[in-house]
Design a protein around this motif. Sequence first.
Motif, PDB file in Angstrom:
ATOM      1  N   VAL B 101       0.813  -1.233   0.000  1.00  0.00           N
ATOM      2  CA  VAL B 101       0.000   0.000   0.000  1.00  0.00           C
ATOM      3  C   VAL B 101       0.837   1.269   0.000  1.00  0.00           C
ATOM      4  O   VAL B 101       0.373   2.344  -0.383  1.00  0.00           O
ATOM      5  CB  VAL B 101      -0.944   0.069   1.226  1.00  0.00           C
ATOM      6  N   PHE B 102       2.067   1.140   0.455  1.00  0.00           N
ATOM      7  CA  PHE B 102       2.925   2.301   0.622  1.00  0.00           C
ATOM      8  C   PHE B 102       3.445   2.851  -0.710  1.00  0.00           C
ATOM      9  O   PHE B 102       3.855   3.995  -0.807  1.00  0.00           O
ATOM     10  CB  PHE B 102       4.098   1.938   1.529  1.00  0.00           C
ATOM     11  N   ALA B 103       3.413   1.996  -1.745  1.00  0.00           N
ATOM     12  CA  ALA B 103       3.975   2.377  -3.039  1.00  0.00           C
ATOM     13  C   ALA B 103       3.292   3.622  -3.606  1.00  0.00           C
ATOM     14  O   ALA B 103       3.938   4.473  -4.212  1.00  0.00           O
ATOM     15  CB  ALA B 103       3.854   1.215  -4.020  1.00  0.00           C
ATOM     16  N   ASP B 104       1.993   3.729  -3.391  1.00  0.00           N
ATOM     17  CA  ASP B 104       1.261   4.876  -3.955  1.00  0.00           C
ATOM     18  C   ASP B 104       0.664   5.760  -2.866  1.00  0.00           C
ATOM     19  O   ASP B 104      -0.326   6.459  -3.103  1.00  0.00           O
ATOM     20  CB  ASP B 104       0.142   4.371  -4.882  1.00  0.00           C
ATOM     21  N   PHE B 105       1.254   5.767  -1.716  1.00  0.00           N
ATOM     22  CA  PHE B 105       0.734   6.522  -0.577  1.00  0.00           C
ATOM     23  C   PHE B 105       0.726   8.027  -0.859  1.00  0.00           C
ATOM     24  O   PHE B 105       1.744   8.620  -1.194  1.00  0.00           O
ATOM     25  CB  PHE B 105       1.594   6.217   0.655  1.00  0.00           C
ATOM     26  N   PRO B 126      10.835  12.135   0.903  1.00  0.00           N
ATOM     27  CA  PRO B 126      10.897  13.556   1.247  1.00  0.00           C
ATOM     28  C   PRO B 126       9.787  14.386   0.605  1.00  0.00           C
ATOM     29  O   PRO B 126       9.271  15.320   1.229  1.00  0.00           O
ATOM     30  CB  PRO B 126      12.274  13.985   0.729  1.00  0.00           C
ATOM     31  N   GLU B 127       9.378  14.055  -0.632  1.00  0.00           N
ATOM     32  CA  GLU B 127       8.291  14.826  -1.277  1.00  0.00           C
ATOM     33  C   GLU B 127       7.009  14.715  -0.473  1.00  0.00           C
ATOM     34  O   GLU B 127       6.273  15.703  -0.331  1.00  0.00           O
ATOM     35  CB  GLU B 127       7.981  14.311  -2.696  1.00  0.00           C
ATOM     36  N   LEU B 128       6.734  13.513   0.043  1.00  0.00           N
ATOM     37  CA  LEU B 128       5.518  13.337   0.833  1.00  0.00           C
ATOM     38  C   LEU B 128       5.632  14.112   2.148  1.00  0.00           C
ATOM     39  O   LEU B 128       4.652  14.686   2.632  1.00  0.00           O
ATOM     40  CB  LEU B 128       5.280  11.858   1.137  1.00  0.00           C
ATOM     41  N   GLN B 129       6.827  14.139   2.718  1.00  0.00           N
ATOM     42  CA  GLN B 129       7.028  14.904   3.957  1.00  0.00           C
ATOM     43  C   GLN B 129       6.688  16.378   3.710  1.00  0.00           C
ATOM     44  O   GLN B 129       6.027  17.016   4.518  1.00  0.00           O
ATOM     45  CB  GLN B 129       8.470  14.730   4.453  1.00  0.00           C
ATOM     46  N   VAL B 130       7.150  16.893   2.578  1.00  0.00           N
ATOM     47  CA  VAL B 130       6.881  18.300   2.249  1.00  0.00           C
ATOM     48  C   VAL B 130       5.378  18.524   2.037  1.00  0.00           C
ATOM     49  O   VAL B 130       4.808  19.491   2.550  1.00  0.00           O
ATOM     50  CB  VAL B 130       7.667  18.737   0.989  1.00  0.00           C
ATOM     51  N   GLU B 131       4.742  17.596   1.312  1.00  0.00           N
ATOM     52  CA  GLU B 131       3.300  17.705   1.067  1.00  0.00           C
ATOM     53  C   GLU B 131       2.511  17.795   2.362  1.00  0.00           C
ATOM     54  O   GLU B 131       1.602  18.604   2.507  1.00  0.00           O
ATOM     55  CB  GLU B 131       2.813  16.464   0.309  1.00  0.00           C
ATOM     56  N   VAL B 132       2.870  16.925   3.316  1.00  0.00           N
ATOM     57  CA  VAL B 132       2.183  16.935   4.613  1.00  0.00           C
ATOM     58  C   VAL B 132       2.495  18.229   5.360  1.00  0.00           C
ATOM     59  O   VAL B 132       1.598  18.905   5.869  1.00  0.00           O
ATOM     60  CB  VAL B 132       2.595  15.715   5.468  1.00  0.00           C
ATOM     61  N   ARG B 133       3.747  18.571   5.380  1.00  0.00           N
ATOM     62  CA  ARG B 133       4.167  19.750   6.117  1.00  0.00           C
ATOM     63  C   ARG B 133       3.391  20.996   5.660  1.00  0.00           C
ATOM     64  O   ARG B 133       2.954  21.818   6.470  1.00  0.00           O
ATOM     65  CB  ARG B 133       5.675  19.982   5.924  1.00  0.00           C
TER      66      ARG B 133
END
Lengths: 313, 313
Positions: B101-105, B126-133
């Motif tokens: 499931v993590f592949a397209d999280f 890191p891109e997902l970290q930025v998106e959340v941030r």
Amino acid sequence: MSLLVVGSVAFDSIKTPFGEKERVLGGSAMYCSVAASFFTDVRVVAVVGGDFDAEAEAVYHEREIDISDLERIPDQKSFFWKGEYGYDLNVAKTLDTQLNVFADFKPKLSAAARQTPYLFLGNIQPELQVEVREQVAAKLVAADTMNYWIKNTPDELREMLKHIDLLIINDAEARELAGEANLVRAARAVLSMGPKRLVVKRGEYGAAMFTNDTYFATPAYPLEEVFDPTGAGDSFAGGFMGYLAATDATDEAAIRRAIIYGSVMASFNVEEFSCDRTRRLTYEEINARFRELRAISHFEEGHMPRRVTTREK
Amino acid sequence: MSLLVVGSVAFDSIKTPFGEKERVLGGSAMYCSVAASFFTDVRVVAVVGGDFDAEAEAVYHEREIDISDLERIPDQKSFFWKGEYGYDLNVAKTLDTQLNVFADFKPKLSAAARQTPYLFLGNIQPELQVEVREQVAAKLVAADTMNYWIKNTPDELREMLKHIDLLIINDAEARELAGEANLVRAARAVLSMGPKRLVVKRGEYGAAMFTNDTYFATPAYPLEEVFDPTGAGDSFAGGFMGYLAATDATDEAAIRRAIIYGSVMASFNVEEFSCDRTRRLTYEEINARFRELRAISHFEEGHMPRRVTTREK
């Protein structure tokens, strides 16, 4: 009170990623005695050859270290070590070792040396450490050793451990001596071999101390430039034993402070080749770094808010 | 104040020299949130598959961790990691990684999640970290990362570092990120990339913290049995962020205490598989270990006797 240091007085040729130098002053007794001389009177028992000239002697005179027990063999050469460090400064690669005068070293102690109350047995053959220890009426005896003796003379090393109060070694040595990867269990095993206290040097990670009932640990002083790690462990031992001898205290609180002074002296020592940095230290510089180490590791009592889940209510 | 944790919720199969266990609860967000839940209210953003059953969910209910932002993809499987440790428990050997499931999280945040004042970005892309941030109006944002992102997505990682207040990584990662062997210089380089504070986890050697003006270091709690090191770093982050969120304090003194609480939670976590030890901790046990760490590292002001050589008089 005064300190007696037995060990090697040597010449080292050292290469680090930051420079190299031929035939600088080296040896466990040299590093230890120079560091200790900032705290207390120090006497050195060692052997040197005809190459131990006025220039080599200068630091002992400058630091007023008693070398009347330094044996001289004019027609031989002093102990010589050549080593190299890569970017991992924790690991020295030995390129050459010439025992020279050290091959047949039999420590001879003067009457004054035998009365010294604090004794540090630097890293030499365990049998010689025992021989010296038995001649000295010391109130506190500490020793160092190394992987070579752990591997090659385990019985003699075990015997030595029965004659000392305190062992000062690095963490790899503690693990190897105990045959145990976990440092806490390794320490317990080492303590069962004789010494009442074990001080573990951890390089850039600091130092730890174990007794059967207590544990102490400190981080190292953070350094941006570790220029030459040679002698860090012996400088640690010098600061440590020098402080204890000077204060004539061996309680837990004093020994903890001694570990900090040892850490301070080691941190200065690695900033330049040989004892170049250590020999020109001042009382103010040493105390300033002690206070810095206190500030670095200080934190206040915690006030943890209690979150209680429904289940815990 | 409450804490938002984004990261992985996973199943791990783990083998250590002391035992092995199949499909235990794992993942950075799991370890972090369970540890933090002893201090403050925690909400988790992550994704799981149909294999995330009632048993897996139990610890979140028990610790009253909010999983309403946990995305579920019933027809897929949760993230799975299989690893093995040798006697050097600092190094995990990855035997299998199944992203599933993590592949397209793509983290989806509820309105409540977006208002959380303390945010921990666990180790994910890191891109997902930025998106959340960018979606969260947090007053303090901390992040973790790992060698994989340092090596494979350096630009995205550099971008992420500009969006956080505090980076929590281990010493090997700090050195690799900075391309610098000396930790003090590495820390300065990392701080120049964005975060105002760098917390460095050093495993059995403790932890350190750098800002441009201050330095703090603590030894680790000494453990005789490190049973399973998995999740130690995330448990550290959980104790650290949980304490800050609970006290709503971000000054130097609070952050030092947070590092101690982080060290305490990590030390408990490694005593058993998964979060087995952590989940049944008590307020008293956590505080007792905090006090022990204080006692372990305490030493008093030094009183160094001054030995003055003739030359210095």
